[in-house]
Design a protein around this motif. Structure first.
Motif, PDB file in Angstrom:
ATOM      1  N   ASN A 116      12.673 -13.866  12.275  1.00 35.14           N
ATOM      2  CA  ASN A 116      12.850 -13.076  10.918  1.00 35.14           C
ATOM      3  C   ASN A 116      11.768 -12.131  10.783  1.00 35.14           C
ATOM      4  OD1 ASN A 116      13.297 -12.256   8.282  1.00 35.14           O
ATOM      5  ND2 ASN A 116      13.953 -14.314   7.790  1.00 35.14           N
ATOM      6  N   MET A 117      12.200 -10.973  10.828  1.00 35.47           N
ATOM      7  CA  MET A 117      10.995 -10.025  10.821  1.00 35.47           C
ATOM      8  C   MET A 117      11.224  -9.139   9.717  1.00 35.47           C
ATOM      9  SD  MET A 117       9.641 -10.436  13.760  1.00 35.47           S
ATOM     10  CE  MET A 117       8.708  -8.933  14.251  1.00 35.47           C
ATOM     11  N   ARG A 118      11.255  -9.587   8.433  1.00 36.10           N
ATOM     12  CA  ARG A 118      11.354  -9.287   7.034  1.00 36.10           C
ATOM     13  C   ARG A 118       9.985  -8.775   6.740  1.00 36.10           C
ATOM     14  NH1 ARG A 118      13.967 -12.904   2.306  1.00 36.10           N
ATOM     15  NH2 ARG A 118      15.404 -13.461   4.233  1.00 36.10           N
ATOM     16  N   VAL A 119       8.998  -9.369   7.262  1.00 40.19           N
ATOM     17  CA  VAL A 119       7.494  -9.142   6.642  1.00 40.19           C
ATOM     18  C   VAL A 119       7.339  -7.813   7.177  1.00 40.19           C
ATOM     19  CG1 VAL A 119       5.112  -9.749   6.880  1.00 40.19           C
ATOM     20  CG2 VAL A 119       6.587 -11.466   6.295  1.00 40.19           C
ATOM     21  N   LEU A 120       7.513  -7.562   8.681  1.00 39.91           N
ATOM     22  CA  LEU A 120       7.162  -6.385   8.975  1.00 39.91           C
ATOM     23  C   LEU A 120       8.208  -5.086   8.424  1.00 39.91           C
ATOM     24  CD1 LEU A 120       6.684  -5.614  12.894  1.00 39.91           C
ATOM     25  CD2 LEU A 120       8.806  -4.195  11.868  1.00 39.91           C
ATOM     26  N   LYS A 121       9.335  -5.456   8.274  1.00 37.99           N
ATOM     27  CA  LYS A 121      10.198  -4.387   7.611  1.00 37.99           C
ATOM     28  C   LYS A 121       9.975  -3.969   6.347  1.00 37.99           C
ATOM     29  CE  LYS A 121      14.541  -6.104  10.331  1.00 37.99           C
ATOM     30  NZ  LYS A 121      15.640  -6.932  10.098  1.00 37.99           N
ATOM     31  N   VAL A 122       9.669  -5.117   5.522  1.00 32.24           N
ATOM     32  CA  VAL A 122       9.351  -4.561   4.321  1.00 32.24           C
ATOM     33  C   VAL A 122       7.970  -3.954   4.039  1.00 32.24           C
ATOM     34  CG1 VAL A 122       8.801  -5.598   1.975  1.00 32.24           C
ATOM     35  CG2 VAL A 122      10.627  -6.307   3.038  1.00 32.24           C
ATOM     36  N   MET A 123       6.991  -4.390   4.801  1.00 32.22           N
ATOM     37  CA  MET A 123       5.603  -3.790   4.818  1.00 32.22           C
ATOM     38  C   MET A 123       5.325  -2.434   5.311  1.00 32.22           C
ATOM     39  SD  MET A 123       3.866  -5.723   2.754  1.00 32.22           S
ATOM     40  CE  MET A 123       3.869  -7.542   2.232  1.00 32.22           C
ATOM     41  N   PHE A 124       6.138  -2.381   6.662  1.00 34.55           N
ATOM     42  CA  PHE A 124       6.296  -1.017   7.020  1.00 34.55           C
ATOM     43  C   PHE A 124       6.932  -0.051   6.412  1.00 34.55           C
ATOM     44  CE2 PHE A 124       5.488   0.169  11.922  1.00 34.55           C
ATOM     45  CZ  PHE A 124       4.808   0.985  11.736  1.00 34.55           C
ATOM     46  N   THR A 125       8.055  -0.333   5.833  1.00 33.53           N
ATOM     47  CA  THR A 125       8.894   0.318   4.990  1.00 33.53           C
ATOM     48  C   THR A 125       7.914   0.947   3.858  1.00 33.53           C
ATOM     49  OG1 THR A 125      10.986  -0.502   5.441  1.00 33.53           O
ATOM     50  CG2 THR A 125      10.823   0.769   3.602  1.00 33.53           C
ATOM     51  N   ALA A 126       7.239  -0.176   3.018  1.00 32.69           N
ATOM     52  CA  ALA A 126       6.106   0.381   2.005  1.00 32.69           C
ATOM     53  C   ALA A 126       5.231   1.255   2.424  1.00 32.69           C
ATOM     54  CB  ALA A 126       5.336  -0.946   1.485  1.00 32.69           C
ATOM     55  N   ILE A 127       4.368   1.023   3.614  1.00 33.82           N
ATOM     56  CA  ILE A 127       3.387   1.787   4.238  1.00 33.82           C
ATOM     57  C   ILE A 127       3.931   3.432   4.511  1.00 33.82           C
ATOM     58  CG2 ILE A 127       2.174   2.319   6.203  1.00 33.82           C
ATOM     59  CD1 ILE A 127       1.819  -0.706   6.470  1.00 33.82           C
ATOM     60  N   VAL A 128       5.092   3.297   5.132  1.00 32.05           N
ATOM     61  CA  VAL A 128       5.599   4.747   5.406  1.00 32.05           C
ATOM     62  C   VAL A 128       6.118   5.548   4.110  1.00 32.05           C
ATOM     63  CG1 VAL A 128       7.742   5.799   6.549  1.00 32.05           C
ATOM     64  CG2 VAL A 128       6.696   3.882   7.481  1.00 32.05           C
ATOM     65  N   THR A 129       6.667   4.838   3.136  1.00 30.20           N
ATOM     66  CA  THR A 129       7.058   5.361   1.779  1.00 30.20           C
ATOM     67  C   THR A 129       6.016   6.085   1.142  1.00 30.20           C
ATOM     68  OG1 THR A 129       9.193   3.991   1.861  1.00 30.20           O
ATOM     69  CG2 THR A 129       8.237   5.034  -0.276  1.00 30.20           C
ATOM     70  N   ALA A 130       4.942   5.027   1.184  1.00 30.29           N
ATOM     71  CA  ALA A 130       3.737   5.717   0.398  1.00 30.29           C
ATOM     72  C   ALA A 130       3.115   6.821   1.131  1.00 30.29           C
ATOM     73  CB  ALA A 130       2.566   4.385   0.257  1.00 30.29           C
ATOM     74  N   MET A 131       3.104   6.523   2.520  1.00 28.58           N
ATOM     75  CA  MET A 131       2.208   7.508   3.153  1.00 28.58           C
ATOM     76  C   MET A 131       3.212   8.934   3.139  1.00 28.58           C
ATOM     77  SD  MET A 131       2.091   7.947   7.459  1.00 28.58           S
ATOM     78  CE  MET A 131       3.970   7.895   7.509  1.00 28.58           C
ATOM     79  N   LEU A 132       4.391   8.844   3.215  1.00 26.69           N
ATOM     80  CA  LEU A 132       5.132  10.158   3.088  1.00 26.69           C
ATOM     81  C   LEU A 132       5.048  10.975   1.565  1.00 26.69           C
ATOM     82  CD1 LEU A 132       8.547   9.245   4.709  1.00 26.69           C
ATOM     83  CD2 LEU A 132       6.849  10.848   5.708  1.00 26.69           C
ATOM     84  N   GLY A 133       4.946   9.855   0.618  1.00 20.99           N
ATOM     85  CA  GLY A 133       4.900  10.171  -0.599  1.00 20.99           C
ATOM     86  C   GLY A 133       3.622  11.138  -1.044  1.00 20.99           C
ATOM     87  N   VAL A 134       2.435  10.542  -0.515  1.00 24.70           N
ATOM     88  CA  VAL A 134       1.142  10.866  -0.517  1.00 24.70           C
ATOM     89  C   VAL A 134       1.087  12.201   0.124  1.00 24.70           C
ATOM     90  CG1 VAL A 134      -1.552  10.525  -0.140  1.00 24.70           C
ATOM     91  CG2 VAL A 134       0.043   8.741  -1.079  1.00 24.70           C
TER      92      VAL A 134
END
Length: 201
Positions: free
Chosen positions: A50-68
């Motif tokens: 269950n790779m939910r942690v990777l998916k959620v955290m990586f999504t958060a990182i990429v979203t924040a990175m793109l936004g900044v």
């Protein structure tokens, strides 16, 4: 430039703490709704089932990175004013390994243990007590490891600086990495579904 807001004096330290508290509550709520208050879901990450942690955290990182990044491109955010902790590579690697071992054994990281306890789970409380004990022990032995703690200082280092690449190129490469990680996560969940602790209740 208009941000970071605090650095431009739009609010004082007291207000910033209130804002941080509100954001923290929101973050905790999001973690709980994402299932991160369950040690079984978190532990399943280490079984590749269950790779939910990777998916959620990586999504958060990429979203924040793109936004900044794009806010800096249009001149809204001044990247030079964003605080970056200094890199002490060896002690931080060792600390990361210790944290990872604790994560595997306990099924939580410090943040998710608080989320777990907030929803009434006793294992979350036990983990929090363990974290507090670890903090106490660290404080007691710190005088003996001070030199190591501050060793291998690389300053406030970013990936673009380390790899001598532009910010845009690093952003692009991280996005590609995320896409690959998501594809690998989907494959591993199908491959190792039988290992999922949630299926062994």
């Amino acid at each position: 430039m208009n941000a970071p807001f605090f650095k431009f004096g739009y609010f004082n330290t007291d207000v910033s703490l209130i804002i941080a508290f509100i954001i923290g509550i929101g973050f905790g709520f999001a973690l709980e709704r994402g299932g991160f208050g369950s040690a079984r879901i978190l532990a399943a990450q280490f079984y590749f089932s269950n790779m939910r942690v990777l998916k959620v955290m990586f999504t958060a990182i990429v979203t924040a990175m793109l936004g900044v990044y794009y806010l800096s491109v249009i001149g809204f955010v001044d990247l030079s004013l964003i605080y970056i902790s200094e890199t002490y590579i060896l002690p931080q690697v060792i600390g990361g390994l210790i944290l990872g071992i604790g994560f595997v054994i306990g099924g939580y990281c410090p943040g998710t243990s608080v989320v777990s306890f907030a929803t009434g789970k006793l294992d979350g409380l036990v983990y929090i007590l363990g974290v507090m004990f670890g903090i106490f022990v660290f404080g007691e032995i710190f005088p003996f490891i001070t030199d190591f703690y501050y060793s291998t200082n690389m300053g406030s280092l970013t990936l673009p600086q380390f790899f001598h690449l532009s910010y845009g190129m690093v952003v692009f490469l991280v996005v590609i990495m995320a896409v690959g990680a998501f594809a690998a996560a989907e494959w591993s969940e199908k491959k190792f579904a039988h290992r999922n602790p949630e299926n062994q209740l």
